[in-house]
Design a protein around this motif. Structure first.
Motif, short mmCIF file in Angstrom:
data_model
loop_
_atom_site.label_atom_id
_atom_site.label_comp_id
_atom_site.label_asym_id
_atom_site.label_seq_id
_atom_site.Cartn_x
_atom_site.Cartn_y
_atom_site.Cartn_z
N GLU A 163 0.72 -1.51 0.03
CA GLU A 163 0.11 0.33 -0.07
C GLU A 163 0.86 1.24 -0.05
N ALA A 164 2.10 1.26 0.48
CA ALA A 164 2.79 2.56 0.56
C ALA A 164 3.81 2.42 -0.25
N LEU A 165 3.69 1.01 -1.45
CA LEU A 165 4.80 1.55 -2.51
C LEU A 165 3.73 2.27 -3.61
N ALA A 166 2.31 1.55 -3.24
CA ALA A 166 1.30 2.96 -4.64
C ALA A 166 0.84 3.79 -4.34
N TYR A 167 1.22 3.96 -2.98
CA TYR A 167 0.91 5.68 -3.05
C TYR A 167 2.24 6.36 -2.59
N ASN A 168 2.95 5.63 -2.32
CA ASN A 168 3.99 6.19 -3.43
C ASN A 168 4.79 6.64 -4.94
N CYS A 169 4.50 5.64 -5.24
CA CYS A 169 4.24 5.85 -7.39
C CYS A 169 2.62 6.44 -7.70
N ILE A 170 2.01 6.90 -6.96
CA ILE A 170 1.09 7.61 -7.50
C ILE A 170 1.19 8.94 -7.01
N SER A 191 -0.86 14.94 -4.70
CA SER A 191 0.15 14.96 -4.43
C SER A 191 0.87 14.20 -3.49
N ILE A 192 0.54 15.68 -2.92
CA ILE A 192 0.51 15.55 -1.19
C ILE A 192 -0.44 15.19 -1.09
N ASN A 193 -1.73 14.29 -1.09
CA ASN A 193 -2.44 13.84 -0.56
C ASN A 193 -1.62 12.43 -0.78
N TYR A 194 -1.50 12.20 -1.56
CA TYR A 194 -1.04 10.76 -1.55
C TYR A 194 0.16 10.29 -0.68
N HIS A 195 1.31 11.87 -0.73
CA HIS A 195 2.63 11.14 -0.43
C HIS A 195 2.19 11.75 1.17
N THR A 196 1.09 12.40 1.40
CA THR A 196 0.68 12.30 3.13
C THR A 196 0.25 10.67 3.60
N LYS A 197 -0.23 9.89 2.30
CA LYS A 197 -0.46 8.67 2.92
C LYS A 197 0.59 7.81 3.19
N HIS A 198 1.35 7.95 2.22
CA HIS A 198 2.30 7.11 2.28
C HIS A 198 3.23 7.27 3.83
N LYS A 199 3.18 8.63 4.01
CA LYS A 199 4.14 10.01 5.51
C LYS A 199 3.25 8.51 6.76
N GLU A 200 1.78 8.05 6.75
CA GLU A 200 1.32 8.24 7.41
C GLU A 200 1.32 6.39 7.76
N ILE A 201 1.82 5.82 6.82
CA ILE A 201 1.40 4.37 6.87
C ILE A 201 3.24 3.64 7.07
N ALA A 202 4.09 3.89 6.28
CA ALA A 202 5.38 4.23 6.00
C ALA A 202 6.14 3.63 7.05
N ASP A 203 7.14 3.09 7.28
CA ASP A 203 8.15 3.08 8.33
C ASP A 203 9.24 3.66 7.67
N VAL A 204 9.99 3.92 8.38
CA VAL A 204 10.98 4.75 8.59
C VAL A 204 11.88 5.49 7.48
N PRO A 205 12.53 4.57 6.25
CA PRO A 205 12.95 4.31 5.58
C PRO A 205 11.62 5.22 4.28
N GLY A 206 10.64 4.34 4.51
CA GLY A 206 9.16 5.74 3.97
C GLY A 206 9.29 6.51 4.05
N LYS A 207 9.07 6.94 5.61
CA LYS A 207 9.10 8.53 5.85
C LYS A 207 10.10 8.94 5.40
N PHE A 208 10.58 8.38 5.08
CA PHE A 208 12.29 9.37 4.42
C PHE A 208 11.83 10.53 3.38
N LEU A 209 11.87 8.98 2.51
CA LEU A 209 11.40 9.52 0.97
C LEU A 209 9.63 10.20 1.20
#
Length: 360
Positions: A163-170, A191-209
């Motif tokens: 799910e985090a991967l999908a949010y990042n791609c979109i 773009s902001i909305n999807y990166h924010t969703k990515h940030k909310e569910i990601a682990d540390v490397p995902g939050k960095f991205l």
């Protein structure tokens, strides 16, 4: 073969340790992108991108057997009037386009077959693969549709990493679409909305991205305060991961993209630029070194230290010429000329003042 020989062979086979008893799955058994998260953004591999001001993607490991992503050239101008289809035709040659189209049909059939057979995970992988192929053709809108199907699959099986991967791609794709239509604020917001969703569910490397990508968008929109905040969060996560490359990107963005926000706080700017220079040197990132010297030159120039700024711009120019980066050469040459002219003028004025003082 005699019964004795058969018995002897049977005894030998029982005495040999059976290494194949330990089952090792071909793909990770729990989540679609789980292994990609551990160690991908640390300083153990060369795969981390060093280029600043560019949206960052999560990339799947090779063993997932998904298409290789081709990095597209960025639009030469955000206000370009080219349509997406025209850009695609200029970038992708006919042979490559034909090959990609065939593979898209294959993955579409695979997704349909997996859906009928109840192989949900393989269905999701097929949708993700289609998204990558559409990205390679710069057809970001169709890629988003494929990633959205991939997202639905991941949500249905509880695959949070997928799910985090999908949010990042979109999110990255909406960023690319927004660069092509910079006046369309809805695309930037998506773009902001999807990166924010990515940030909310990601682990540390995902939050960095996610924070890096959010910082880039806010900087592009002129919101330097939010841009600086996101890059500072990214820096914290990079330090937490002990990622030299991650720190380099975060600090480089703080110094370069957050320059206007920090303008006036020259000590802080200088600290960021010097740290970025050190990290770029450690990573042998020559383009980063040239950029760091340019930042240091700008800081010295704003302080009226024309001698130091001239030296820094000269170093930046030499490195840019070494790596044959035309844009950096032009920028460094221009800055060097300005700093050198100010230095000569400063020396000239000092000589005139010295002569005046002698006559007093």
């Amino acid at each position: 073969m005699s019964k004795f020989n058969q018995s002897e062979k049977s005894e030998r086979s029982r005495s040999i340790p059976q290494k194949t008893r330990t089952y090792v799955p071909k793909y990770p058994s729990r989540t679609l992108a789980e292994d990609n998260m551990s160690g991908h953004l640390t300083n153990r591999g060369p795969t981390f991108p060093h280029e600043l001001t560019k949206p960052q993607r999560i990339e799947l490991p090779v063993y997932f057997n998904t298409p290789r992503r081709v990095i597209p050239p960025r639009p030469s101008s955000p206000s370009s009037k080219q349509t997406l289809n025209t850009s695609m035709q200029n970038t992708v040659d006919l042979e490559k386009k034909t090959t990609i189209t065939k593979r898209l049909k294959d993955y579409s059939m695979l997704a349909f077959a997996c859906k009928r057979a109840g192989k949900t995970r393989d269905e999701g992988r097929a949708y993700y693969s289609m998204g990558v192929l559409y990205d390679n053709m710069n057809n970001y809108q169709k890629a988003i549709s494929s990633y959205e199907k991939f997202l639905t699959v991941c949500q249905s099986i509880g695959d949070s990493h997928g799910e985090a991967l999908a949010y990042n791609c979109i999110g990255v794709n909406y960023n690319h679409l927004a660069e092509l239509e910079s006046s369309n604020s809805d695309l930037w917001q998506e773009s902001i909305n999807y990166h924010t969703k990515h940030k909310e569910i990601a682990d540390v490397p995902g939050k960095f991205l996610a924070h890096i990508n959010l910082g880039l968008i806010y900087s592009r929109l002129g919101d330097n305060e939010r841009a600086a905040i996101n890059h500072q969060f990214a820096l914290r996560y990079a330090i937490q991961m002990s990622s030299v490359a991650g720190q380099s990107v975060a600090i480089g963005n703080l110094g370069q993209i957050g320059y206007q926000k920090l303008n006036g706080d020259n000590e802080k700017l200088k600290m960021f630029a010097e740290r970025y220079l050190t990290l770029s040197h450690e990573l042998k990132n020559r383009k980063g070194e040239s950029g760091a010297y340019q930042q240091l030159g700008n800081i010295s120039l704003s302080l009226g230290d024309f001698d130091t700024s001239t030296k820094n711009f000269y170093r930046a120019l030499k490195i840019a010429e070494e790596i044959q980066d035309k844009d950096m050469i032009e920028s460094a040459r221009c800055n060097f000329g300005v700093a050198n002219a100010n230095l000569k003028m400063d020396e000239h004025m000092k000589n005139i003042l010295g002569q005046i003082n002698q006559y007093k």
